[in-house]
Design a protein around this motif. Sequence first.
Motif, PDB file in Angstrom:
ATOM      1  N   PHE A 111      28.270   1.292 -16.806  1.00 51.85           N
ATOM      2  CA  PHE A 111      29.476   2.015 -16.408  1.00 51.85           C
ATOM      3  C   PHE A 111      29.723   3.169 -17.379  1.00 51.85           C
ATOM      4  N   ASN A 112      30.156   4.285 -16.849  1.00 49.35           N
ATOM      5  CA  ASN A 112      30.505   5.415 -17.707  1.00 49.35           C
ATOM      6  C   ASN A 112      31.760   5.055 -18.500  1.00 49.35           C
ATOM      7  N   PRO A 113      31.685   5.053 -19.848  1.00 47.74           N
ATOM      8  CA  PRO A 113      32.863   4.686 -20.647  1.00 47.74           C
ATOM      9  C   PRO A 113      33.895   5.800 -20.710  1.00 47.74           C
ATOM     10  N   ASN A 114      33.537   6.987 -20.201  1.00 45.16           N
ATOM     11  CA  ASN A 114      34.436   8.139 -20.269  1.00 45.16           C
ATOM     12  C   ASN A 114      34.951   8.504 -18.882  1.00 45.16           C
ATOM     13  N   SER A 115      36.100   9.154 -18.857  1.00 47.78           N
ATOM     14  CA  SER A 115      36.653   9.649 -17.604  1.00 47.78           C
ATOM     15  C   SER A 115      37.148  11.070 -17.819  1.00 47.78           C
ATOM     16  N   TYR A 116      36.555  11.991 -17.075  1.00 49.89           N
ATOM     17  CA  TYR A 116      36.926  13.388 -17.204  1.00 49.89           C
ATOM     18  C   TYR A 116      37.970  13.749 -16.147  1.00 49.89           C
ATOM     19  N   ILE A 117      38.490  14.940 -16.239  1.00 46.41           N
ATOM     20  CA  ILE A 117      39.607  15.339 -15.391  1.00 46.41           C
ATOM     21  C   ILE A 117      39.271  15.225 -13.907  1.00 46.41           C
TER      22      ILE A 117
ATOM     23  N   PRO B 228      24.417  10.090 -13.890  1.00 48.01           N
ATOM     24  CA  PRO B 228      25.722   9.617 -13.425  1.00 48.01           C
ATOM     25  C   PRO B 228      25.619   8.823 -12.129  1.00 48.01           C
ATOM     26  N   GLY B 229      24.539   9.049 -11.364  1.00 50.11           N
ATOM     27  CA  GLY B 229      24.385   8.360 -10.086  1.00 50.11           C
ATOM     28  C   GLY B 229      24.411   6.851 -10.210  1.00 50.11           C
ATOM     29  N   LEU B 230      23.839   6.316 -11.283  1.00 44.98           N
ATOM     30  CA  LEU B 230      23.835   4.869 -11.490  1.00 44.98           C
ATOM     31  C   LEU B 230      25.253   4.359 -11.718  1.00 44.98           C
ATOM     32  N   SER B 231      25.978   5.033 -12.606  1.00 41.64           N
ATOM     33  CA  SER B 231      27.363   4.647 -12.862  1.00 41.64           C
ATOM     34  C   SER B 231      28.215   4.813 -11.608  1.00 41.64           C
ATOM     35  N   ASP B 232      27.925   5.859 -10.827  1.00 42.74           N
ATOM     36  CA  ASP B 232      28.686   6.102  -9.598  1.00 42.74           C
ATOM     37  C   ASP B 232      28.537   4.942  -8.623  1.00 42.74           C
ATOM     38  N   TYR B 233      27.307   4.436  -8.482  1.00 43.75           N
ATOM     39  CA  TYR B 233      27.106   3.312  -7.566  1.00 43.75           C
ATOM     40  C   TYR B 233      27.872   2.078  -8.043  1.00 43.75           C
TER      41      TYR B 233
ATOM     42  N   SER C  27       0.807  -1.224   0.000  1.00 41.93           N
ATOM     43  CA  SER C  27       0.000   0.000   0.000  1.00 41.93           C
ATOM     44  C   SER C  27       0.840   1.273   0.000  1.00 41.93           C
ATOM     45  N   ASN C  28       2.064   1.217   0.553  1.00 41.82           N
ATOM     46  CA  ASN C  28       2.896   2.431   0.593  1.00 41.82           C
ATOM     47  C   ASN C  28       3.913   2.478  -0.545  1.00 41.82           C
ATOM     48  N   ILE C  29       3.646   1.756  -1.621  1.00 42.69           N
ATOM     49  CA  ILE C  29       4.555   1.739  -2.763  1.00 42.69           C
ATOM     50  C   ILE C  29       4.652   3.116  -3.413  1.00 42.69           C
ATOM     51  N   TYR C  30       3.682   3.991  -3.122  1.00 47.51           N
ATOM     52  CA  TYR C  30       3.712   5.332  -3.718  1.00 47.51           C
ATOM     53  C   TYR C  30       4.902   6.148  -3.215  1.00 47.51           C
ATOM     54  N   PHE C  31       5.540   5.707  -2.122  1.00 50.42           N
ATOM     55  CA  PHE C  31       6.751   6.373  -1.648  1.00 50.42           C
ATOM     56  C   PHE C  31       7.954   6.078  -2.552  1.00 50.42           C
ATOM     57  N   ALA C  32       7.841   5.064  -3.390  1.00 50.06           N
ATOM     58  CA  ALA C  32       8.980   4.621  -4.200  1.00 50.06           C
ATOM     59  C   ALA C  32       9.457   5.724  -5.139  1.00 50.06           C
ATOM     60  N   LYS C  33      10.776   5.881  -5.209  1.00 49.44           N
ATOM     61  CA  LYS C  33      11.394   6.858  -6.100  1.00 49.44           C
ATOM     62  C   LYS C  33      12.465   6.180  -6.943  1.00 49.44           C
ATOM     63  N   ASP C  34      12.681   6.709  -8.150  1.00 52.46           N
ATOM     64  CA  ASP C  34      13.776   6.195  -8.964  1.00 52.46           C
ATOM     65  C   ASP C  34      15.040   6.995  -8.665  1.00 52.46           C
ATOM     66  N   TRP C  35      16.100   6.776  -9.445  1.00 54.15           N
ATOM     67  CA  TRP C  35      17.381   7.428  -9.174  1.00 54.15           C
ATOM     68  C   TRP C  35      17.315   8.934  -9.404  1.00 54.15           C
ATOM     69  N   SER C  36      16.275   9.390 -10.097  1.00 59.83           N
ATOM     70  CA  SER C  36      16.078  10.828 -10.292  1.00 59.83           C
ATOM     71  C   SER C  36      15.174  11.420  -9.220  1.00 59.83           C
ATOM     72  N   GLY C  37      14.736  10.574  -8.284  1.00 54.54           N
ATOM     73  CA  GLY C  37      13.867  11.041  -7.214  1.00 54.54           C
ATOM     74  C   GLY C  37      12.410  11.144  -7.617  1.00 54.54           C
ATOM     75  N   ARG C  38      12.046  10.562  -8.760  1.00 60.24           N
ATOM     76  CA  ARG C  38      10.680  10.699  -9.266  1.00 60.24           C
ATOM     77  C   ARG C  38       9.758   9.628  -8.696  1.00 60.24           C
ATOM     78  N   THR C  39       8.567  10.057  -8.289  1.00 66.44           N
ATOM     79  CA  THR C  39       7.552   9.148  -7.775  1.00 66.44           C
ATOM     80  C   THR C  39       6.656   8.674  -8.917  1.00 66.44           C
ATOM     81  N   CYS C  40       5.667   7.858  -8.554  1.00 68.20           N
ATOM     82  CA  CYS C  40       4.709   7.383  -9.558  1.00 68.20           C
ATOM     83  C   CYS C  40       3.955   8.544 -10.196  1.00 68.20           C
ATOM     84  N   ALA C  41       3.707   9.603  -9.419  1.00 73.18           N
ATOM     85  CA  ALA C  41       2.990  10.761  -9.967  1.00 73.18           C
ATOM     86  C   ALA C  41       3.856  11.509 -10.983  1.00 73.18           C
TER      87      ALA C  41
END
Length: 467
Positions: free
Chosen positions: A325-331, A282-287, A174-188
């Motif tokens: 994985f991020n295929p690039n690496s910046y400075i 980038p958060g996904l690659s960071d994890y 019932s409280n699945i509406y609290f679920a967020k993705d990596w961008s912080g987005r809810t079902c709404a």
Amino acid sequence: MFENCFSNNIQQFILSNANLHIKSSKGETFLFHLIHLYDQNENKEYLITFNNIFNKQPLLLSQRNEQGRTIVDDIELTSSLSYYKLQIFYDTIKNILIDQIKNNIIIERFVLNSFGYHLLLFFNDEKIQVTKYVNDLLRSLKLRQGLPALMYDFAQAIEDDDLVKIQNIFRIKSNIYFAKDWSGRTCAHLAVLHQRREILNFICENYNSVISLKDNLNRTPLHYACIMNDEIAINILQHALAKQITDCLNLFPDDYKNNRDLCCEEFYAQDFPKNEIQKCLPGLSDYLKLSFYFPLKKSIEENSIDNITLINNEMNTMGFYLEDFNPNSYINDWLKGQRYIPLLFVALEHRSISSIQCLIELGLPPIGRMYISKSINNNNSRCVSFRTRAEELECFDIIDMINNLEDDNELKHVFKRHLSSHEINHSQTSLNLEEQLKRKKLSQQRSSVPKQYVKSDDNKSQTCILL
């Protein structure tokens, strides 16, 4: 920070009543700010304040910035000097999480906030005692079962416009509406972005509180409805009494609706909702870097195909893939005090031919760039071997490096074979390498790196150059 100005009771009152969910224009909470202040000036009062806030509101740890990074990522993905300096914050976080680990409600909210995988970084030690519920929850993250699987199915049902499935999921949790993705987005948020009006109406009628929840940029569903100028979604949300709340840019939803100049160019793009949903943070690659990079790096250096395969299988079971994985690496790309070197660059430097072939066959795209400042001292650079091949380059392209190899036909053959025929299969996407290389070429043309530093041939694709 204000230890010498106020009594302990007043300090606790301030911390208990302050709105610590306010974010900067980069989507960062006050806890991020405290860490940055400590990095500049090692004042213990910053750590004390951090500890007091975190003890009062542990769920603040799951807040992410605009890049999808948590505080844990911000600490771990720093240069050597900052990394060792900030470890005291990492230890503080771990100690407080250990105190919270028996709190089933808090741990479940961490998982619903998509911070569950980060918990695995802290609680892989079997000696730490947890409740059976928490133990099952952590185990479900590794197997992508239970609540994590339900969260994935929930988001997928919104995309598929499957209201019946959504209703069934609500009956299960019932409280699945609290679920967020990596961008912080809810079902709404997702219902607005996917333009699923019937689902949005169902959510507003039955789970009204969710429409006030914010994403990583402190935007509510109403913000995106106004950004998209979706009158139907706006009417549904306004009928549900959606509040006018400012985002991290201090803008109300109506500001975007009434002044279109406030919207960035991306909002005017024809495929804005689709691009917004599918963009890879980038958060996904960071994890993945924090959890799997060093074991993979060691396996590549040892040219251990078996270990690479085992690690890949573990990632796949959790729902992650090598291509994430991020295929690039910046400075400024660091990982636990070390410069982040993409996996193919590691394999190429060690001439791990079997590893290169294995990685590509497992789905790692044969693309990538490594950016190195010209001011870096070669003796201290992890990539000194790369610089000897092209001393004047600031950008090292994996394909160009293969092209420039001399007397190494075996290594060239591995890349040539996969570039000409191999396709990357993913459970959600299926993109062949030719399409990826076209995108890569397009990104090269848009790159801010000066042209004299990047070898390219505008008349040929990278595949043609290699073949």
